[in-house]
Design an enzyme around this catalytic site. Structure first.
Site, short mmCIF file in Angstrom:
data_model
loop_
_atom_site.label_atom_id
_atom_site.label_comp_id
_atom_site.label_asym_id
_atom_site.label_seq_id
_atom_site.Cartn_x
_atom_site.Cartn_y
_atom_site.Cartn_z
N GLU A 35 2.90 5.25 2.36
CA GLU A 35 1.57 4.87 2.84
C GLU A 35 1.38 5.54 4.20
O GLU A 35 1.35 4.88 5.24
CB GLU A 35 1.49 3.35 2.92
CG GLU A 35 0.10 2.80 2.74
CD GLU A 35 0.11 1.30 2.46
OE1 GLU A 35 -0.79 0.61 2.96
OE2 GLU A 35 1.02 0.83 1.73
N TRP A 52 -5.78 -8.35 10.09
CA TRP A 52 -6.58 -8.53 8.87
C TRP A 52 -7.61 -9.65 9.03
O TRP A 52 -8.56 -9.72 8.26
CB TRP A 52 -5.67 -8.87 7.69
CG TRP A 52 -4.89 -7.71 7.20
CD1 TRP A 52 -3.56 -7.47 7.36
CD2 TRP A 52 -5.40 -6.60 6.46
NE1 TRP A 52 -3.20 -6.28 6.78
CE2 TRP A 52 -4.31 -5.73 6.21
CE3 TRP A 52 -6.67 -6.26 5.98
CZ2 TRP A 52 -4.46 -4.54 5.50
CZ3 TRP A 52 -6.81 -5.08 5.27
CH2 TRP A 52 -5.72 -4.23 5.04
#
Length: 265
Positions: A35, A52
């Site tokens: 990633e 988040w």
């Protein structure tokens, strides 16, 4: 047989993409997919649990998440960044693999902006200028509630693959508002990908979560074949599924809370 090239797995968190890329890596011929585009330049770190939940003000949700780590700002130049990614993602046969989440696309665009001789300033141009031509592989999980529950457990335990230590996992708590926030986030990510595919006339190779988890070897073999590689190199699954009875119970509990409180599904 086609010449081996590059592929980019496009997904959202907890969709099964890690199972896919680790199984592709285990073939030994399908790159070293990571990633690569998740790291924030101001911290040098991937998004942290509280990151988040930046718009969330509910203290009952926030107290379940670790405090933010300031990290260390990134000083790597765009040219060095691209060279490192291209080098790190390749297997010995020259095949490159990587993974990109929709929330990471602004980071990719921003980092690519520093490259010389750009072909454009949008996401498609950034991917082209960093990676060249790629095979697009889209991983989708239809049950967004189960996906959000998995995400909610992971941001509390900070264990993203494999099983958390029982003591660590026991600290994770059900909270409908935390899950609701992630349901909305994941749905927005999926909408972003679908709109981008439509706008750019991209038809990715589609991988569904259920198919991936039920027959990982078959899915990997199909991607190898699309890359011009030997599908017989597809291994058994490289990871075990994290979901368990607790995840199932939380998903059912959330659906009931959503029905009574009007939370997103």
């Amino acid at each position: 047989m086609a010449t081996p090239g590059s592929y980019l797995v496009l997904a959202s968190q907890r969709s099964g993409s890690t199972l896919l890329v680790e199984s592709l890596r285990a073939t030994g011929v399908a790159g070293n997919p990571e990633e690569f585009f998740q790291y924030l330049p101001e911290t040098g770190l991937a998004p942290q649990p509280r990151g988040w939940f930046a718009p969330v003000t509910n203290p009952d949700v926030l107290e379940l998440l670790d405090p933010l780590d300031p990290g260390t700002p990134t000083t790597e130049s765009a040219v060095d960044w691209r060279a490192r990614i291209l080098r790190a993602g390749k297997s010995a046969n020259g095949v490159w693999g990587g993974k990109l989440m929709w929330n990471q696309t602004p980071l990719l665009v921003d980092r690519a902006a520093g490259l010389p001789n750009r072909s454009g300033s949008d996401l498609r141009s950034a991917i082209d200028d960093v990676l060249g031509d790629v095979l697009w592989v889209k991983v989708t999980r239809d049950d967004v509630v189960e996906q959000a529950v998995s995400f909610w457990r992971a941001v509390q335990t900070r264990v993203w693959c494999g099983r958390a230590d029982p003591e660590v996992d026991a600290r994770a708590r059900y909270h409908p508002d935390g899950i609701a926030h992630l349901v909305t986030e994941l749905r927005n990510q999926e909408f972003g990908w679908r709109k981008w595919f439509e706008d750019n006339d991209i038809r990715p190779l589609e991988v569904g979560y259920e198919e991936l988890t039920s027959d990982t070897t078959k899915v990997v073999a199909g991607i190898l074949e699309a890359l011009g590689l030997d599908p017989a190199a597809a291994p058994p699954p490289a990871l075990e599924k994290q979901g368990d009875l607790r995840s199932n119970e939380w998903a059912e509990r959330y659906r009931a809370d959503a029905a009574s409180r009007g939370l997103p599904l």
